[in-house]
Design a protein around this motif. Sequence first.
Motif, PDB file in Angstrom:
ATOM      1  N   ALA A 105      -3.705   7.527   5.832  1.00  0.00           N
ATOM      2  CA  ALA A 105      -3.009   8.413   6.777  1.00  0.00           C
ATOM      3  C   ALA A 105      -1.643   7.850   7.149  1.00  0.00           C
ATOM      4  CB  ALA A 105      -3.862   8.616   8.030  1.00  0.00           C
ATOM      5  N   THR A 106      -1.562   6.552   7.323  1.00  0.00           N
ATOM      6  CA  THR A 106      -0.286   5.915   7.677  1.00  0.00           C
ATOM      7  C   THR A 106       0.712   6.054   6.534  1.00  0.00           C
ATOM      8  OG1 THR A 106      -1.427   4.381   9.141  1.00  0.00           O
ATOM      9  CG2 THR A 106       0.790   3.763   8.434  1.00  0.00           C
ATOM     10  N   CYS A 107       0.252   5.813   5.311  1.00  0.00           N
ATOM     11  CA  CYS A 107       1.139   5.968   4.154  1.00  0.00           C
ATOM     12  C   CYS A 107       1.567   7.428   3.989  1.00  0.00           C
ATOM     13  CB  CYS A 107       0.446   5.466   2.885  1.00  0.00           C
ATOM     14  SG  CYS A 107       0.240   3.678   2.833  1.00  0.00           S
ATOM     15  N   ALA A 108       0.642   8.353   4.203  1.00  0.00           N
ATOM     16  CA  ALA A 108       0.976   9.779   4.101  1.00  0.00           C
ATOM     17  C   ALA A 108       1.993  10.172   5.164  1.00  0.00           C
ATOM     18  CB  ALA A 108      -0.285  10.631   4.237  1.00  0.00           C
ATOM     19  N   GLN A 134       0.827  -1.203   0.000  1.00  0.00           N
ATOM     20  CA  GLN A 134       0.000   0.000   0.000  1.00  0.00           C
ATOM     21  C   GLN A 134       0.865   1.259   0.000  1.00  0.00           C
ATOM     22  OE1 GLN A 134      -2.263  -1.364   3.460  1.00  0.00           O
ATOM     23  NE2 GLN A 134      -4.158  -0.917   2.331  1.00  0.00           N
ATOM     24  N   LEU A 135       1.975   1.212   0.728  1.00  0.00           N
ATOM     25  CA  LEU A 135       2.895   2.349   0.744  1.00  0.00           C
ATOM     26  C   LEU A 135       3.469   2.592  -0.647  1.00  0.00           C
ATOM     27  CD1 LEU A 135       4.483   4.547   2.248  1.00  0.00           C
ATOM     28  CD2 LEU A 135       6.187   2.790   2.810  1.00  0.00           C
ATOM     29  N   ALA A 136       3.863   1.524  -1.340  1.00  0.00           N
ATOM     30  CA  ALA A 136       4.405   1.656  -2.696  1.00  0.00           C
ATOM     31  C   ALA A 136       3.357   2.240  -3.640  1.00  0.00           C
ATOM     32  CB  ALA A 136       4.891   0.296  -3.204  1.00  0.00           C
ATOM     33  N   ALA A 137       2.114   1.795  -3.517  1.00  0.00           N
ATOM     34  CA  ALA A 137       1.043   2.339  -4.357  1.00  0.00           C
ATOM     35  C   ALA A 137       0.800   3.814  -4.031  1.00  0.00           C
ATOM     36  CB  ALA A 137      -0.247   1.534  -4.156  1.00  0.00           C
TER      37      ALA A 137
END
Length: 132
Positions: free
Chosen positions: A64-67, A11-14
Amino acid sequence: MAARTYATPEQLAAWTGAAAPDDAERLLARATEDIDSALLTAVYAVDGDGDPLDARVRAALADATCAQVEYQLATGDDGTGAAGHWDSVSIGPVSLSGRSGTASGAAGVELAPRAARALRRAGLEPGVVWPW
């Protein structure tokens, strides 16, 4: 035991449009702690493990976590909160250094602007204190 996270390295990569860093799981775990701190007074339904039941809330927490990780990577932070808080200036024989003033959010955590917006859109921030 692995730390609980609201997002995966995939999800972070996306989210960032780039390969997740080698330490993505650690960064996501620390960012999850930041999000949890920002949501101390948020009210939403959870299961027995503390995971949100509502898909919209789960998505907002993942975003929010990825941001938060994206913001930390952009500011050179390693998830500890120490990066970007110290300054140093040298002009000829004069050298000045000291702690720069960076304001933390209401929960004592510097929340990425995009993370705060994701939480607000889902109705999770600011939290509401319910009387018993």
